[in-house]
Write an enzyme that holds these catalytic residues in place. Structure first.
Site, PDB file in Angstrom:
ATOM      1  N   CYS A 212       0.833  -1.206   0.000  1.00  0.00           N
ATOM      2  CA  CYS A 212       0.000   0.000   0.000  1.00  0.00           C
ATOM      3  C   CYS A 212       0.871   1.261   0.000  1.00  0.00           C
ATOM      4  O   CYS A 212       1.550   1.547  -0.983  1.00  0.00           O
ATOM      5  CB  CYS A 212      -0.957  -0.034   1.186  1.00  0.00           C
ATOM      6  SG  CYS A 212      -2.328   1.165   1.020  1.00  0.00           S
TER       7      CYS A 212
ATOM      8  N   HIS B 238      -3.786  -4.986   0.589  1.00  0.00           N
ATOM      9  CA  HIS B 238      -3.245  -5.478   1.869  1.00  0.00           C
ATOM     10  C   HIS B 238      -3.326  -7.011   1.922  1.00  0.00           C
ATOM     11  O   HIS B 238      -4.380  -7.569   2.218  1.00  0.00           O
ATOM     12  CB  HIS B 238      -4.021  -4.871   3.035  1.00  0.00           C
ATOM     13  CG  HIS B 238      -3.720  -3.424   3.274  1.00  0.00           C
ATOM     14  ND1 HIS B 238      -2.721  -3.010   4.117  1.00  0.00           N
ATOM     15  CD2 HIS B 238      -4.261  -2.307   2.737  1.00  0.00           C
ATOM     16  CE1 HIS B 238      -2.680  -1.685   4.118  1.00  0.00           C
ATOM     17  NE2 HIS B 238      -3.594  -1.234   3.288  1.00  0.00           N
TER      18      HIS B 238
ATOM     19  N   GLU C 112      -2.042  -8.856   4.161  1.00  0.00           N
ATOM     20  CA  GLU C 112      -2.005  -9.319   5.550  1.00  0.00           C
ATOM     21  C   GLU C 112      -3.381  -9.506   6.172  1.00  0.00           C
ATOM     22  O   GLU C 112      -3.523 -10.190   7.183  1.00  0.00           O
ATOM     23  CB  GLU C 112      -1.170  -8.354   6.407  1.00  0.00           C
ATOM     24  CG  GLU C 112      -1.784  -6.981   6.623  1.00  0.00           C
ATOM     25  CD  GLU C 112      -1.426  -5.960   5.554  1.00  0.00           C
ATOM     26  OE1 GLU C 112      -1.365  -4.760   5.860  1.00  0.00           O
ATOM     27  OE2 GLU C 112      -1.204  -6.379   4.388  1.00  0.00           O
TER      28      GLU C 112
ATOM     29  N   VAL D 286      -2.844 -16.184  31.590  1.00  0.00           N
ATOM     30  CA  VAL D 286      -2.020 -17.107  30.820  1.00  0.00           C
ATOM     31  C   VAL D 286      -0.592 -16.579  30.655  1.00  0.00           C
ATOM     32  O   VAL D 286       0.369 -17.336  30.786  1.00  0.00           O
ATOM     33  CB  VAL D 286      -2.655 -17.363  29.435  1.00  0.00           C
ATOM     34  CG1 VAL D 286      -1.723 -18.192  28.551  1.00  0.00           C
ATOM     35  CG2 VAL D 286      -4.000 -18.067  29.593  1.00  0.00           C
TER      36      VAL D 286
END
Length: 518
Positions: A84, A174, A176, A231
């Site tokens: 981008c 994009h 991702e 956690v």
């Protein structure tokens, strides 16, 4: 901090989804690290990456003062994937031209593959039309020498460009985000086929490397770890214990704001299962007294963080001779601690984190998880042998139930909310939905409503239910329960929890809301 030999450097220009790039690369089995573009030159020298990825940005590459790629990166013989804004600024800096566009593209878009290239190999072929996710207002008017267009769209004549000789590629979309269906495969092509890297980064390898690193850092000194019940701190403690054994002591401060049975579960896990030295401090009276009359969410967080520090410091003094403090800092915490320009980021809300311990304690930090995302911490927990049911628990905030009780926090309110929350989670587990939900919890609202129970009038509180799906908590969608499920939960809560006579479900996504209520 050591780094794998095969590293992908991600230069962050301010995109809201830069973290997703790192996640996708790591999912391909390659280590990646995000660095603000302003510190890119320094990071390039330090990491000596095998490949570089340029992120998107809210800036315009057509502006002279917009973020730029460090010259050291452009001068090096290293593969580059520019996404981008990254594609636009790569063009601007290497002989191309970017202009404002009258045809902006935001959201799903179709692109036509007009030529083959190594980035597309085995994923997209010439002549195909593919769906991608766009988010840009400018367009590339001309590309640098050596590049060719390999994909076009209605608003982007250079939706993808390639220079196979330099091994440099630019995409206007994009890859991702999940909205680009084959995006993860394209990123895998970049690290494997373009950069020649291998899937050499694993939790087993991370575990071994980190144990050696902890031993080298700590030596024969003692380490103190503050357990929150979550956690992250639990995985950090087990990993450190594997490295240095009884040199580690854990301190579990029970502030009275935990979920039902949580304190017992944590104590049992560490004392009986892992045999890790543990100091269990019941400080609930201190916390409840300090929260009396406090209604502002930020004031709650600050008090809880400060009181935690006080209790923790007192226990540290009792133990004595401790040189190191361990905490479960994660990679998103590290990334978000600085803006993409390299400066301080804006604080949205305070975080309950032992990283705020005062300097007078004179303790160095051990943060073995600071390179990992949340899902990677869970995978490491499984690798270390933590019970799957414990590792897979939904995220729980440090301030605990205090920020799920808008208004004043009292012991009675906490007890009421604990029961409602336990019923809700019990029904979710019975329905087999727990692992499909990112986070689910109940909220006790500072609202009373009229009800009818046993032919008598009631005037009691309202319980709100929240459940969302998410990848990493940055954005979230409401979980679409069936109405019969919600009715069943509401019936149980009203019948079994004294003080609640009405139940509502929160349908707000993030954004515009947050996942937690405070």
């Amino acid at each position: 901090m050591s780094h794998p030999e095969e590293t992908v450097l991600i230069l962050d220009f301010g995109s809201q989804v830069t973290q997703l790039i790192a996640r996708r690369v790591r999912e391909a089995g390659v280590y990646s690290e995000i660095v603000p573009f302003a510190k890119g030159g320094e990071a390039f020298e330090r990491l000596r990456p095998r490949a570089v990825i340029l992120s998107g940005s809210p800036a315009s590459a057509a502006d002279a003062d917009s973020p730029r790629v460090p010259e050291a990166v452009l001068a090096a013989d290293v593969p580059i994937l520019a996404i981008c804004y990254g594609e636009q600024v790569l063009c601007e800096q290497t002989g191309g031209k970017v202009l404002p566009s009258g045809h902006r593209e935001f959201g799903r878009a179709g692109i036509d593959i007009v030529d083959d290239c190594l980035l597309f190999e085995g994923v997209w072929a010439k002549g195909e039309r593919r769906e991608v996710w766009m988010s840009h207002g400018d367009r590339i008017d001309s590309i640098p020498p050596g590049y060719r267009a390999v994909a076009v769209s209605d608003g982007a004549p250079f939706a993808a460009i390639a220079d196979d000789v330099q091994r440099r590629y630019g995409v206007q979309f994009h890859p991702e985000v999940v909205h680009t269906p084959e995006g993860a495969a394209l990123l895998a092509n970049f690290v494997y086929k373009v950069a020649g890297m291998s899937a050499s980064w694993s939790m087993a390898g991370f575990r071994a490397a980190k144990i050696a690193e902890i031993r080298a850092q700590v030596g024969s000194e003692r380490v103190l770890c503050g357990l929150s019940g979550g956690v992250d701190s639990a995985v950090a403690a087990v990993l450190i214990h594997e490295a240095i054994g009884d040199q580690l002591t854990c301190v579990f401060v029970d502030h009275g704001l935990l979920r039902q049975g949580e304190a017992e579960q944590v104590v049992g896990l560490f004392r009986e299962h892992y045999h890790i030295p543990l100091v269990h401090v019941d400080a609930s009276e201190t916390f409840m007294a300090g929260l009396a009359g406090v209604t502002d969410p930020e004031a709650k967080r600050k008090f809880i963080g400060g009181a935690f520090i006080d209790v923790f410091e007192a226990e540290a003094k009792k133990i004595g001779g401790v040189r190191f403090l361990a905490q479960g800092t994660l990679y998103p915490d590290v990334i978000e601690s600085v803006s993409f320009t390299g400066g301080p980021s804006v604080t949205i809300k305070s975080h309950h984190n032992v990283g705020g311990l005062p300097a007078r304690m004179n303790m160095a930090l051990v943060e073995p998880l600071r390179e990992l995302f949340k899902d990677e911490v869970r995978r490491l927990g499984v690798e270390l042998g933590l019970p799957p049911a414990f590792v897979g628990r939904h995220p729980f905030p440090g301030p605990g139930l205090a920020i799920r009780i808008p208004g004043e926090v009292t012991r009675e309110a906490c007890d009421t909310l604990r029961k409602a929350d336990a019923i809700y989670l019990d029904e979710i587990r019975k329905a087999g939905l727990y692992d499909a939900i990112w986070q689910a919890f109940a909220v006790l609202l500072p609202v009373r409503t009229v009800g009818v129970m046993g032919d008598g009038r009631t005037y009691e509180k309202v319980c709100g239910l929240r459940a969302v799906t998410s990848v990493d908590g940055m954005t979230a969608d409401v979980f679409p329960f069936e109405s019969a499920f919600l009715s069943r939960v509401a019936t149980r809560i009203v019948n079994e929890v004294q003080g609640i006579n009405r139940v509502v479900y929160d349908y707000t996504s993030k954004p515009p809301g947050t996942i937690e209520w405070e």
